[in-house]
Structure formats: structure tokens, C-alpha cells
Design a protein around this motif. Structure first.
Motif, PDB file in Angstrom:
ATOM      1  N   ASP A 271      16.012 112.791   6.138  1.00  0.00           N
ATOM      2  CA  ASP A 271      16.830 112.581   4.938  1.00  0.00           C
ATOM      3  C   ASP A 271      16.701 111.151   4.436  1.00  0.00           C
ATOM      4  OD1 ASP A 271      17.725 115.195   4.911  1.00  0.00           O
ATOM      5  OD2 ASP A 271      19.527 114.757   6.084  1.00  0.00           O
ATOM      6  N   LEU A 272      16.717 110.194   5.367  1.00  0.00           N
ATOM      7  CA  LEU A 272      16.569 108.786   4.979  1.00  0.00           C
ATOM      8  C   LEU A 272      15.168 108.536   4.435  1.00  0.00           C
ATOM      9  CD1 LEU A 272      17.407 105.855   4.805  1.00  0.00           C
ATOM     10  CD2 LEU A 272      16.918 105.606   7.249  1.00  0.00           C
ATOM     11  N   ARG A 273      14.167 109.075   5.113  1.00  0.00           N
ATOM     12  CA  ARG A 273      12.784 108.894   4.634  1.00  0.00           C
ATOM     13  C   ARG A 273      12.621 109.463   3.222  1.00  0.00           C
ATOM     14  NH1 ARG A 273      10.463 111.358   8.410  1.00  0.00           N
ATOM     15  NH2 ARG A 273      10.098 113.343   7.402  1.00  0.00           N
ATOM     16  N   GLU A 274      13.215 110.630   3.001  1.00  0.00           N
ATOM     17  CA  GLU A 274      13.124 111.262   1.686  1.00  0.00           C
ATOM     18  C   GLU A 274      13.818 110.417   0.631  1.00  0.00           C
ATOM     19  OE1 GLU A 274      14.802 115.419   0.255  1.00  0.00           O
ATOM     20  OE2 GLU A 274      13.200 115.669   1.731  1.00  0.00           O
ATOM     21  N   ALA A 275      14.972 109.861   0.979  1.00  0.00           N
ATOM     22  CA  ALA A 275      15.704 109.017   0.027  1.00  0.00           C
ATOM     23  C   ALA A 275      14.892 107.770  -0.334  1.00  0.00           C
ATOM     24  CB  ALA A 275      17.061 108.616   0.611  1.00  0.00           C
ATOM     25  N   LEU A 276      14.241 107.173   0.657  1.00  0.00           N
ATOM     26  CA  LEU A 276      13.424 105.986   0.396  1.00  0.00           C
ATOM     27  C   LEU A 276      12.167 106.331  -0.395  1.00  0.00           C
ATOM     28  CD1 LEU A 276      13.742 104.165   3.848  1.00  0.00           C
ATOM     29  CD2 LEU A 276      14.909 103.600   1.717  1.00  0.00           C
ATOM     30  N   GLU A 277      11.576 107.484  -0.115  1.00  0.00           N
ATOM     31  CA  GLU A 277      10.407 107.918  -0.892  1.00  0.00           C
ATOM     32  C   GLU A 277      10.800 108.171  -2.344  1.00  0.00           C
ATOM     33  OE1 GLU A 277       9.040 111.277   1.333  1.00  0.00           O
ATOM     34  OE2 GLU A 277       7.592 110.099   2.480  1.00  0.00           O
ATOM     35  N   ASN A 278      11.986 108.759  -2.532  1.00  0.00           N
ATOM     36  CA  ASN A 278      12.483 108.981  -3.890  1.00  0.00           C
ATOM     37  C   ASN A 278      12.666 107.658  -4.623  1.00  0.00           C
ATOM     38  OD1 ASN A 278      12.556 111.684  -3.286  1.00  0.00           O
ATOM     39  ND2 ASN A 278      14.773 111.802  -3.075  1.00  0.00           N
ATOM     40  N   TYR A 279      13.226 106.692  -3.908  1.00  0.00           N
ATOM     41  CA  TYR A 279      13.429 105.381  -4.513  1.00  0.00           C
ATOM     42  C   TYR A 279      12.097 104.748  -4.888  1.00  0.00           C
ATOM     43  CZ  TYR A 279      15.134 100.646  -5.210  1.00  0.00           C
ATOM     44  OH  TYR A 279      15.418  99.416  -5.765  1.00  0.00           O
ATOM     45  N   LYS A 280      11.095 104.917  -4.019  1.00  0.00           N
ATOM     46  CA  LYS A 280       9.773 104.367  -4.298  1.00  0.00           C
ATOM     47  C   LYS A 280       9.181 104.984  -5.568  1.00  0.00           C
ATOM     48  CE  LYS A 280       5.091 103.901  -2.459  1.00  0.00           C
ATOM     49  NZ  LYS A 280       4.422 104.560  -3.600  1.00  0.00           N
ATOM     50  N   LEU A 281       9.344 106.298  -5.717  1.00  0.00           N
ATOM     51  CA  LEU A 281       8.809 106.970  -6.904  1.00  0.00           C
ATOM     52  C   LEU A 281       9.472 106.445  -8.175  1.00  0.00           C
ATOM     53  CD1 LEU A 281       8.540 110.683  -5.720  1.00  0.00           C
ATOM     54  CD2 LEU A 281       6.658 109.212  -6.426  1.00  0.00           C
ATOM     55  N   GLU A 282      10.785 106.299  -8.124  1.00  0.00           N
ATOM     56  CA  GLU A 282      11.506 105.804  -9.291  1.00  0.00           C
ATOM     57  C   GLU A 282      11.079 104.377  -9.624  1.00  0.00           C
ATOM     58  OE1 GLU A 282      15.585 106.200  -8.235  1.00  0.00           O
ATOM     59  OE2 GLU A 282      15.590 108.382  -8.362  1.00  0.00           O
ATOM     60  N   LEU A 283      10.959 103.555  -8.587  1.00  0.00           N
ATOM     61  CA  LEU A 283      10.568 102.163  -8.785  1.00  0.00           C
ATOM     62  C   LEU A 283       9.159 102.073  -9.365  1.00  0.00           C
ATOM     63  CD1 LEU A 283      11.490  99.201  -8.237  1.00  0.00           C
ATOM     64  CD2 LEU A 283      10.302  99.364  -6.053  1.00  0.00           C
ATOM     65  N   GLY A 471       1.706 124.611 -18.754  1.00  0.00           N
ATOM     66  CA  GLY A 471       1.554 124.134 -17.388  1.00  0.00           C
ATOM     67  C   GLY A 471       0.237 124.576 -16.796  1.00  0.00           C
ATOM     68  N   SER A 472       0.165 124.528 -15.497  1.00  0.00           N
ATOM     69  CA  SER A 472      -1.047 124.924 -14.789  1.00  0.00           C
ATOM     70  C   SER A 472      -0.656 125.685 -13.525  1.00  0.00           C
ATOM     71  CB  SER A 472      -1.869 123.688 -14.432  1.00  0.00           C
ATOM     72  OG  SER A 472      -1.104 122.794 -13.623  1.00  0.00           O
ATOM     73  N   LYS A 473      -1.667 126.120 -12.809  1.00  0.00           N
ATOM     74  CA  LYS A 473      -1.430 126.846 -11.572  1.00  0.00           C
ATOM     75  C   LYS A 473      -1.185 125.866 -10.435  1.00  0.00           C
ATOM     76  CE  LYS A 473      -3.334 130.672  -8.861  1.00  0.00           C
ATOM     77  NZ  LYS A 473      -4.466 131.617  -8.718  1.00  0.00           N
ATOM     78  N   VAL A 474      -0.262 126.201  -9.545  1.00  0.00           N
ATOM     79  CA  VAL A 474      -0.008 125.369  -8.367  1.00  0.00           C
ATOM     80  C   VAL A 474      -1.203 125.500  -7.434  1.00  0.00           C
ATOM     81  CG1 VAL A 474       1.481 124.969  -6.373  1.00  0.00           C
ATOM     82  CG2 VAL A 474       2.486 125.659  -8.559  1.00  0.00           C
ATOM     83  N   ALA A 475      -1.900 124.395  -7.224  1.00  0.00           N
ATOM     84  CA  ALA A 475      -3.153 124.445  -6.472  1.00  0.00           C
ATOM     85  C   ALA A 475      -2.953 124.227  -4.974  1.00  0.00           C
ATOM     86  CB  ALA A 475      -4.127 123.407  -7.024  1.00  0.00           C
ATOM     87  N   ASP A 476      -2.036 123.342  -4.614  1.00  0.00           N
ATOM     88  CA  ASP A 476      -1.923 122.950  -3.210  1.00  0.00           C
ATOM     89  C   ASP A 476      -0.471 122.608  -2.911  1.00  0.00           C
ATOM     90  OD1 ASP A 476      -2.302 122.064  -0.645  1.00  0.00           O
ATOM     91  OD2 ASP A 476      -3.241 120.170  -1.205  1.00  0.00           O
ATOM     92  N   THR A 477       0.081 123.225  -1.874  1.00  0.00           N
ATOM     93  CA  THR A 477       1.484 122.980  -1.525  1.00  0.00           C
ATOM     94  C   THR A 477       1.626 122.116  -0.275  1.00  0.00           C
ATOM     95  OG1 THR A 477       1.543 125.031  -0.227  1.00  0.00           O
ATOM     96  CG2 THR A 477       2.203 125.164  -2.550  1.00  0.00           C
ATOM     97  N   SER A 478       0.516 121.609   0.253  1.00  0.00           N
ATOM     98  CA  SER A 478       0.563 120.897   1.537  1.00  0.00           C
ATOM     99  C   SER A 478       1.405 119.631   1.494  1.00  0.00           C
ATOM    100  CB  SER A 478      -0.863 120.561   2.001  1.00  0.00           C
ATOM    101  OG  SER A 478      -1.523 119.755   1.052  1.00  0.00           O
ATOM    102  N   ASN A 479       1.471 118.966   0.347  1.00  0.00           N
ATOM    103  CA  ASN A 479       2.244 117.723   0.245  1.00  0.00           C
ATOM    104  C   ASN A 479       3.566 117.921  -0.481  1.00  0.00           C
ATOM    105  OD1 ASN A 479       0.380 115.977   1.553  1.00  0.00           O
ATOM    106  ND2 ASN A 479      -0.909 116.031  -0.280  1.00  0.00           N
ATOM    107  N   MET A 480       3.977 119.164  -0.617  1.00  0.00           N
ATOM    108  CA  MET A 480       5.220 119.451  -1.334  1.00  0.00           C
ATOM    109  C   MET A 480       6.391 119.600  -0.367  1.00  0.00           C
ATOM    110  SD  MET A 480       4.093 122.087  -4.343  1.00  0.00           S
ATOM    111  CE  MET A 480       2.875 121.612  -5.564  1.00  0.00           C
ATOM    112  N   ARG A 481       7.577 119.557  -0.929  1.00  0.00           N
ATOM    113  CA  ARG A 481       8.787 119.762  -0.149  1.00  0.00           C
ATOM    114  C   ARG A 481       9.252 121.212  -0.288  1.00  0.00           C
ATOM    115  NH1 ARG A 481      12.260 114.403  -2.118  1.00  0.00           N
ATOM    116  NH2 ARG A 481      10.895 112.845  -1.137  1.00  0.00           N
ATOM    117  N   LYS A 482       9.900 121.698   0.742  1.00  0.00           N
ATOM    118  CA  LYS A 482      10.547 123.005   0.675  1.00  0.00           C
ATOM    119  C   LYS A 482      12.040 122.793   0.460  1.00  0.00           C
ATOM    120  CE  LYS A 482       7.604 125.890   3.645  1.00  0.00           C
ATOM    121  NZ  LYS A 482       7.602 126.692   4.893  1.00  0.00           N
ATOM    122  N   VAL A 483      12.585 123.438  -0.562  1.00  0.00           N
ATOM    123  CA  VAL A 483      14.023 123.333  -0.811  1.00  0.00           C
ATOM    124  C   VAL A 483      14.597 124.741  -0.986  1.00  0.00           C
ATOM    125  CG1 VAL A 483      13.870 121.050  -1.860  1.00  0.00           C
ATOM    126  CG2 VAL A 483      13.657 123.067  -3.305  1.00  0.00           C
TER     127      VAL A 483
END
Length: 538
Positions: A271-283, A471-483
Motif C-alpha cells: 500500500d505504501l509502495r503504491e502510494a509513493l508510485e502514485n505520487y511519482k506519477l503525479e509529480l 481507444g485500443s486493445k489492451v496488449a499486456d497486463t503484466s505491469n498493471m494493477r488488479k483492483v
């Protein structure tokens, strides 16, 4: 020790090259003089045959110094000298013993004095560092650290030239050195902090780190005591998200945030890693288009368009459908066409052409993107007559091309917009990072009686990223999150879309004036009541 002297020489050469490349010739020549002096010292310590191999390169360096040709000198340093130094350093390493030195004694003295609580925590970890932390040697003679986690092995710094990597990181961060304070997420092996102190000798530097093992390794096997001693440096152990956001929630003017991303990737708390990654994306998003946003703003306010809050009475107490661009929009097209006349329809710019082509007339189109490439969203509908609501930093060329009635909104978090709104007495809106989040914030501020969302999937319930045609077709889900999904146990989503979902959940928490319904089929948005898409036309 020759090994350490060679490592220092490689650092100096790296610094000189970088200064030449940015054409800071005064600093470049100063560093080159230091290179020559240290080379001469090292020649006395090397085997005669090895020293002889360096002499031709040294002569070339001296020759270019006399010619004062910085570009050619940089090439000599980079293509002639550095490869030789790497080779010699490898030979020195092979013939030396005890090159791995223990600096904990020096580090602990400073830690006990300046950070007694942190010292006790690191002390607990130092003697039981797990096997998934592995040290290795870079070509320069510097140490590199690999950390194995459930998601793979993360290398905290380059195995080639970690010093050069740190120099580039700092150059990108400090820019023209207008900031007075820097907040760095991630201690790593400390190379970037050493370079920071060299480039910013007087500015405040706050370092936030979560991994005590990482700190224990770096402070044991690299001589960073001089970094810890600096009064301008503040090292902060952040155990949980609140510890980070105590420093990051309100970044004041003159403060710059930098993220040593490999350190973030190794945070064990997901959860903390995800929050920091989110912050990085926004920044990153703000930094990458910051100057473009300023240009957009300055052009947009020249148009003197009506400020959007005049529409509040039109929406107050009304039912509204917010149409976003997710895949589930396709299933609602017919229902949108036959909606009740009393229901207002707001659509994001990305779906405006799609709706109009289907014979659906939105009441307003909303656009926020600052990139000029979004011009396609209004191509062919510039004179459709539907009013446009846009954020003050939206792409100025796109806004200018739209010929209908336009309304401008000023957003929080963008200094020029805040100043202009304060001067004119306008309210500020939260952008949330996307057009849909801004539109939702606006509708909540207008106190609509009900907002129904369609196409707000914030994930990929099927194989497509967006509604058909956009849009386009989802090509690869390996780096995606599951929610958690609405119509399935879970859906895949991107980090960016997940940021928006979390933002919406936080924004709508406690809202009582507006009923929030979700007719989308993607990620579950807590705080919104889920309804069948068939109810959309009622």
C-alpha cells in the motif's frame, strides 16, 4: 589506497565530462585540472607498464587543455581516458585484498549524535541484513546494491557508472538552482546525495527513507559520514505513508521534490509502495509539461472567456449524466440518446465526436488536457454550438480553435491560476489529474441533486482501453494493477487510472448533497452506488 584513488579519479573525470557537455566550461576546466593532478599521483602508484599505457592519453588531455577546445577535450576524457581507467580499475581490483571497507564506525558516531532514534533502529537491523540484499562492484570501483522482492530484483544504482547516474539525476532535479529546499525520496547507496551536496552546498536537503536494511548497508560500506554531518541534511525514517506525506502534502514555493525511484520499488508495504508510485506519477506529469501549462494559461486568459461558476444555478438541484471515455460507454449510447429531457449531459472531450455522430447532443463538453495533440478531440465539431468548459491550462491551440461559447475554470495547485482567481474573486476547482475528475469536482461544487457516471470504468473490464473508436486493445497486463471490479471479481487497471479512482473516492467521501451513481462496468468506486446501465434513460 590505489583502488580508492582510481575510483576518485573516475568520479572527477565523470564530473568534468558532464560540465563540458552542459558547456559550463569554468567548472569543466577546474575539474580537468583536478583530474590531471590525481592522474599524476596515481601514475606513481601503478605498475610501470600500466602507467605507460596512460601516458599517451594524459598527453592528449594536456594538449586539448592548451588548445582550450572543451568539446574535443570532453571526447578525449570520455572515449580515451575513461575506458582506460575502467580497465586499470578492474586490474587493481583483481590484485588487491580488502577493498570492501567497513565505515560503520564513522557512520555510527554521527548517527548517535544527530539521529539517536534512527541509530538505534539501524543498529537492530545491521547484524541481520537478509540475503535478498546483495552487494556487487561497479566498473568504477563503486558499490552497487541489488534488492530481491516478490516482484523481482531491483538494482538501486548502475553497475556501470553509478556516479554518472547520480550526476544526471541531480542535474535534472536542480536545473537552474532556483529552489532553496529539496526533498529526496530514497536514500539508495547515497551517490545522489553526495552529488547534491556538491551542487547545492547551502540548500536544505531532506531525505525520506523507509528501508532500514538499505540504510544499514549504505552506511556500513560507503563513507557517508560527511553527508550525515552536514547540518543542511535531514535524514528521516518513514515507517508509514503518514510519515512521508507530513513532508509532501503541502509543498511550499521554493521546494523541489526528487524521487530515487529504485528505492521506492523496494518498499515492502504494498500500500505504501503504491502510494509513493502514485505520487511519482503525479509529480512526473506536472514536471514534464510544466512550462507548456504556463504558456497555455497565459494565452487562455487573454480570451477573457466567462468563468464557469456562472453555471452553478443551471446545475443546482438537477440530475446530471457524466459521460467519460471508458469501454462501458458503448453500452449506454442508445440510452443516452433517449434520456429524459430534464437530465443534463456532460461529456469529456474525448467522446464528444462519438456522441454527436450517434445523434446525441451533450449540454456541455469538458476539456482539461494541456497537450496540443488533443486537437483531434474537437476536429470537425469546432462549430457544433455546444458550450465548452475548459481548465485554465488546457491546450491553448485547442481552446482557441473551438468557436462555440466557452467557460474557463481555475484550478487549485497551479500558482498562476490561484493568483488570477484570488485577484478576480473566482472559486478554485480541483483537477484531480484528469478531465473526468475535474468534471466531477465541478458538479459536486454546483450541488447537483444526482450525478450518474457512465464510461467511468477506471480500468479495463474487457479487451479495450476505451470506448470503440477512441481507444485500443489492451496488449499486456503484466505491469498493471488488479483492483476490485463491478461486474467481475477484479479488473486490470493502470497506475494512472488507479490514482484517479482513489482521488474520486477521497473526494466524494462525506458528500451528502449529491447522490452519486455509477453505471460503468470497470473498477469499483467506493462511495458511488452501482446501478444497471438500463436505468440510464430514466
Amino acid at each position: 589506497m590505489l583502488f580508492q584513488s582510481m575510483k576518485s579519479l573516475i568520479h572527477l573525470v565523470t564530473d568534468a565530462i558532464q560540465y563540458f557537455r552542459v558547456q559550463n566550461f569554468q567548472m569543466a576546466y577546474d575539474y580537468t585540472k583536478q583530474v590531471i593532478n590525481l592522474m599524476q599521483q596515481c601514475l606513481l602508484l601503478l605498475e610501470p607498464e600500466t602507467a605507460a599505457s596512460l601516458l599517451p592519453v594524459l598527453e592528449m588531455v594536456l594538449g586539448e587543455m592548451e588548445e582550450q577546445d572543451g568539446i574535443r577535450l570532453a571526447d578525449v576524457l570520455e572515449e580515451g581516458l575513461l575506458p582506460e581507467l575502467y580497465q586499470i580499475q578492474a586490474e587493481v581490483f583483481e590484485s588487491s585484498e580488502g577493498v570492501l571497507e567497513d565505515y560503520w564506525g564513522k557512520s555510527r558516531l554521527v548517527l548517535k549524535k544527530r539521529y539517536p532514534d534512527l541509530y538505534r533502529k539501524i543498529l537492530e537491523y545491521r547484524d541481520k541484513i537478509p540475503d535478498n540484499y546483495q552487494l556487487s562492484w561497479a566498473k568504477t570501483g563503486d558499490l552497487a546494491l541489488d534488492v530481491a522482492t516478490d516482484s523481482g530484483v531491483t538494482r538501486l544504482n548502475s553497475m556501470y557508472n553509478p556516479w554518472n547516474e547520480a550526476v544526471l539525476f541531480v542535474q535534472n532535479l536542480v536545473g537552474n538552482k532556483q529552489d532553496k529546499e529539496y526533498i529526496i525520496l530514497g536514500f539508495g547507496m547515497g551517490y545522489h546525495l553526495e552529488v547534491m551536496l556538491k551542487e547545492c552546498p547551502y540548500e536544505k536537503i531532506i531525505v525520506l527513507e523507509n528501508d532500514l536494511n538499505q540504510l544499514a548497508v549504505a552506511l556500513s560500506y560507503r563513507d557517508l559520514s560527511w553527508v550525515l554531518e552536514k547540518e543542511q541534511v535531514e535524514l528521516v525514517y518513514c515507517r508509514k505513508a503518514e510519515d512521508y506525506f507530513r513532508y509532501l502534502s503541502e509543498i511550499k514555493s521554493g521546494t523541489k521534490v526528487g524521487i530515487w525511484y529504485p528505492s521506492v520499488k523496494t518498499v515492502l508495504d504494498s500500500d505504501l509502495r503504491e502510494a509513493l508510485e502514485n505520487y511519482k506519477l503525479e509529480l512526473s506529469s506536472v514536471e514534464n509539461i510544466g512550462s507548456e501549462l504556463e504558456g497555455n494559461f497565459l494565452e487562455n486568459i487573454k480570451r477573457e472567456d466567462t468563468e464557469v461558476s456562472v453555471l452553478r444555478q443551471e446545475f443546482y438541484g438537477k440530475k446530471v449524466i457524466l459521460a467519460a471515455g471508458g469501454p462501458s460507454l458503448d453500452e449506454g449510447i442508445e440510452l443516452l440518446r433517449n434520456r429524459n429531457e430534464d437530465v443534463r449531459l456532460i461529456c469529456v472531450g474525448k467522446v464528444a465526436r462519438k456522441l454527436l455522430a450517434a445523434g446525441i447532443q451533450p449540454n456541455y463538453i469538458v476539456m482539461t488536457d494541456g497537450m496540443a495533440k488533443t486537437r483531434w478531440q474537437i476536429s470537425g465539431i469546432e462549430e457544433c454550438g455546444i458550450p465548452l468548459i475548459y481548465l485554465s491550462t488546457a491546450a491553448c491551440g485547442v481552446v482557441g480553435a473551438y468557436k462555440g461559447k466557452r467557460y474557463i475554470a481555475f484550478q487549485e495547485g497551479f500558482p498562476l491560476a490561484e493568483e488570477s482567481a484570488a485577484e478576480k474573486g473566482y472559486p478554485l476547482y480541483q483537477s484531480g489529474g484528469s478531465v473526468a475528475t475535474f468534471a466531477l469536482d465541478m458538479l459536486l461544487r454546483f450541488e447537483c441533486s444526482q450525478v450518474v457516471c457512465i464510461g467511468l470504468d477506471l480500468g479495463y473490464p474487457g479487451e479495450r482501453t476505451h470506448a470503440s473508436g477512441i481507444g485500443s486493445k489492451v496488449a499486456d497486463t503484466s505491469n498493471m494493477r488488479k483492483v476490485e471490479g463491478i461486474t467481475s471479481k477484479y479488473v486490470y487497471t493502470s497506475k494512472t487510472l488507479d490514482i484517479y479512482r482513489r482521488w474520486i473516492e477521497k473526494r466524494i467521501a462525506g458528500v451528502k448533497e449529491t447522490e452519486l451513481l455509477n453505471a460503468s462496468k470497470g473498477a469499483r468506486i467506493r462511495g458511488m452506488k452501482e446501478i444497471d446501465i438500463e436505468l440510464l434513460g430514466e
